[in-house]
Design a protein around this motif. Structure first.
Motif, PDB file in Angstrom:
ATOM      1  N   LYS A  68      48.914  32.625  33.122  1.00  8.44           N
ATOM      2  CA  LYS A  68      47.980  33.584  33.715  1.00  8.44           C
ATOM      3  C   LYS A  68      46.610  32.944  33.958  1.00  8.44           C
ATOM      4  O   LYS A  68      45.979  33.159  34.997  1.00  8.44           O
ATOM      5  CB  LYS A  68      47.835  34.810  32.812  1.00  8.44           C
ATOM      6  N   ASN A  70      43.067  30.671  41.574  1.00  9.01           N
ATOM      7  CA  ASN A  70      42.440  31.649  42.464  1.00  9.01           C
ATOM      8  C   ASN A  70      40.954  31.332  42.641  1.00  9.01           C
ATOM      9  O   ASN A  70      40.441  31.322  43.765  1.00  9.01           O
ATOM     10  CB  ASN A  70      42.617  33.060  41.907  1.00  9.01           C
ATOM     11  N   ARG A  84      45.972  33.405  45.875  1.00  9.25           N
ATOM     12  CA  ARG A  84      45.887  34.846  45.621  1.00  9.25           C
ATOM     13  C   ARG A  84      47.069  35.315  44.769  1.00  9.25           C
ATOM     14  O   ARG A  84      47.741  36.264  45.093  1.00  9.25           O
ATOM     15  CB  ARG A  84      45.832  35.618  46.945  1.00  9.25           C
ATOM     16  N   ASP A  85      47.256  34.610  43.658  1.00  9.94           N
ATOM     17  CA  ASP A  85      48.394  34.894  42.783  1.00  9.94           C
ATOM     18  C   ASP A  85      47.951  35.407  41.419  1.00  9.94           C
ATOM     19  O   ASP A  85      48.737  35.471  40.495  1.00  9.94           O
ATOM     20  CB  ASP A  85      49.224  33.609  42.629  1.00  9.94           C
ATOM     21  N   TYR A  86      46.684  35.767  41.282  1.00 11.08           N
ATOM     22  CA  TYR A  86      46.163  36.239  39.993  1.00 11.08           C
ATOM     23  C   TYR A  86      45.832  37.719  40.093  1.00 11.08           C
ATOM     24  O   TYR A  86      45.209  38.159  41.051  1.00 11.08           O
ATOM     25  CB  TYR A  86      44.905  35.466  39.599  1.00 11.08           C
ATOM     26  N   SER A  87      46.265  38.455  39.088  1.00  7.76           N
ATOM     27  CA  SER A  87      45.813  39.841  38.965  1.00  7.76           C
ATOM     28  C   SER A  87      45.367  40.031  37.525  1.00  7.76           C
ATOM     29  O   SER A  87      46.042  39.639  36.589  1.00  7.76           O
ATOM     30  CB  SER A  87      46.931  40.826  39.318  1.00  7.76           C
ATOM     31  N   GLY A  88      44.219  40.577  37.374  1.00  8.36           N
ATOM     32  CA  GLY A  88      43.668  40.782  36.047  1.00  8.36           C
ATOM     33  C   GLY A  88      42.194  41.084  36.162  1.00  8.36           C
ATOM     34  O   GLY A  88      41.600  40.962  37.235  1.00  8.36           O
ATOM     35  N   ASN A  89      41.621  41.485  35.048  1.00  5.69           N
ATOM     36  CA  ASN A  89      40.206  41.800  35.000  1.00  5.69           C
ATOM     37  C   ASN A  89      39.623  41.117  33.768  1.00  5.69           C
ATOM     38  O   ASN A  89      39.619  41.697  32.671  1.00  5.69           O
ATOM     39  CB  ASN A  89      39.999  43.309  34.945  1.00  5.69           C
TER      40      ASN A  89
END
Length: 135
Positions: A49, A56, A62-67
Motif C-alpha cells: 500500500k 502515486n 493512480r493505483d493508491y486509495s487511502g487517506n
C-alpha cells in the motif's frame, strides 16, 4: 502509467526497494516499531500500500486509495514528536538505497508530506487548556 512525467528520476522498483528497507528498519526501531506494530498485522500488504502511495505521489500512478491524514489522526498512538525520528530514519534509508539526487528529491517531498501530517496530528492533540501539545 501516467501521462505526467515523474517528479524526479526514479523507478517503481527503486520505490519498492526503499519502502521495504525502511519498514525493515522501522520494525527494529525502539520508538517507532511499537507504534506501527499496534496497527500493522500484515507487513507485506502494508508495504505494498505504501509503495502504491509513493508511486502515486512521485510517478503519478493512480493505483493508491487511502487517506494518510485520517489514518495518522485516527491511529490514537501517533504523536507530533514521532515525525522527526520517522523522517530521520527515512532519510537514512534514502541515502543508503538511492543516488544522492534521488534521495534529496524524495526527502524534500517526504518532509513536506511529514509537515502536513504532523500539523494534522497536532490539531487533534490538545491539552485541557486547548493549546496543542507538541511532544
Amino acid at each position: 502509467m501516467s501521462a505526467l512525467p515523474p517528479k524526479f528520476d526514479i523507478t517503481r522498483d527503486e520505490i519498492a526497494r526503499v519502502v521495504h528497507a525502511f519498514y525493515a528498519m522501522v520494525r527494529d526501531h525502539p520508538g517507532l516499531g511499537p507504534v506501527f506494530a499496534a496497527h500493522v498485522t500484515d507487513w507485506p500488504k502494508h508495504e505494498e500500500k505504501i509503495i502504491r502511495f509513493w508511486a502515486n505521489a512521485i510517478l503519478y500512478e493512480r493505483d493508491y486509495s487511502g487517506n494518510p491524514m485520517a489514518a495518522h489522526q485516527d491511529a490514537g498512538n501517533v504523536r507530533p514528536g514521532m515525525f522527526a525520528p520517522w523522517l530521520g530514519l527515512f532519510d537514512l534509508v534514502l541515502r543508503m538505497e538511492l543516488r544522492p539526487d534521488q534521495a534529496a528529491a524524495w526527502s524534500e517531498l517526504a518532509h513536506r508530506i511529514g509537515r502536513s501530517l504532523r500539523a494534522g496530528v497536532v490539531e487533534k492533540v490538545h491539552g485541557a487548556d486547548g493549546i496543542p501539545r507538541l511532544f
